[in-house]
Design an enzyme around this catalytic site. Structure first.
Site: not given
Ligand SMILES: NC(=O)c1ccc[n+]([C@@H]2O[C@H](COP(=O)([O-])OP(=O)(O)OC[C@H]3O[C@@H](n4cnc5c(N)ncnc54)[C@H](OP(=O)(O)O)[C@@H]3O)[C@@H](O)[C@H]2O)c1
Length: 261
Positions: A135, A148
């Protein structure tokens, strides 16, 4: 059998990686999709042209990957791509977070990502890719997002070092460092999902971040940062002392806080 493994495939960027890769990788036989919400994974599997295997894993639990590791040992697939997308963040003062979230963020974002990479590496061959989701928060300490941001600094540091260790095997690690992306991330990060100046100014489309990430991975790039504002953040974090940047972030948090509304 040639496969792509994606964690966090039930939503957001993980799901989008599967959708975009489905279209243009002829030589891949299966996606192995990982998350807790298997109903979502089944929906995705129906939508994709390629065959999918679904693994229900709560990556905050140490024992969660047993079935997946057994499958790797039995099927001995060639893993052409590992995409570590699963992750979450919780905003708020460290002392106010609940204990499960403090340890859970480290377990999912750092421990599970490292453990899965370790388990999968021996099934990867030349011209394979690892994509790790860090991130922009990885670039500097962030008050009220402290665990985080620290967990994502780990991802960035680990991924860059690993890349150097394994590039002679033709396995290329790319770390993705997005700013705010339009996914369910903020529903989890902050139950009230407040509209902040930061989100409203810089939020980008999930499809664009993933598209850029795949392009950068294909080009064997070390790091993928989507958009000029986030590239500027990267430079800023290299130029300015973190002591000053954390002060500014803290001030902006106070300005955005409910207490000041
Ligand atoms: N969106 C942003 O602004 C942003 C910015 C920078 C970085 N990121 C990073 O990008 C990645 C993807 O995030 P996203 O934005 O796509 O968010 P998201 O839509 O909330 O997706 C998060 C994913 O992680 C899975 N997950 C969370 N906790 C888990 C657990 N305990 N066991 C297994 N799976 C788990 C969730 O699946 P289940 O809930 O079905 O388990 C979901 O598929 C993350 O690492 C996040 O930190 C996001």
């Amino acid at each position: 059998m040639r496969i792509i493994i994606i964690t966090g495939a039930s939503s957001g960027m993980g799901r989008e990686f599967a959708r975009q890769l489905d279209g243009y990788l002829e030589h891949i036989d299966e996606f192995w999709l990982i998350a807790r919400r298997t109903d979502r994974l089944h929906e995705l599997a129906k939508e994709l042209k390629k065959d999918c295997r679904i693994f229900q894993c709560d990556l905050s639990q140490r024992s969660s990957m047993v079935e997946l590791i057994q499958e790797l040992e039995t099927k001995k697939p060639k893993v052409k791509m590992l995409i570590n997308c699963a992750g979450y963040g919780k905003t708020g003062k460290f002392e106010k977070l609940n204990y499960q979230d403090v340890t859970g963020m480290i377990d999912v974002n750092c421990r599970a990502l490292s453990a899965l990479t370790y388990s999968v590496l021996s099934y990867m061959c030349s011209n394979s890719r690892i994509i790790n989701l860090a991130s922009v928060a990885a670039f500097m300490p962030q008050p009220e997002f402290s665990v985080y941001a620290a967990s994502k600094s780990y991802v960035l540091s680990f991924s860059r070092a690993l890349r150097k260790e394994i590039d002679d095997r033709g396995i290329w690690v790319t770390t993705i460092c997005p700013g705010p992306v339009n996914t369910e991330f903020f529903d989890v990060a902050d139950k009230k999902n407040k509209e902040s100046w930061y989100k409203s100014k810089f939020m980008v489309r999930c499809e664009d971040v993933v598209n850029r990430a795949l392009y950068d991975s294909l080009k064997k790039r070390d790091i993928s940062i989507y958009g000029i504002p986030m590239k500027c953040m990267y430079v800023l974090s290299k130029v300015f002392p973190h002591r000053i940047l954390t002060k500014i972030i803290h001030k902006l948090n106070m300005y955005n806080s409910d207490e000041n509304v």
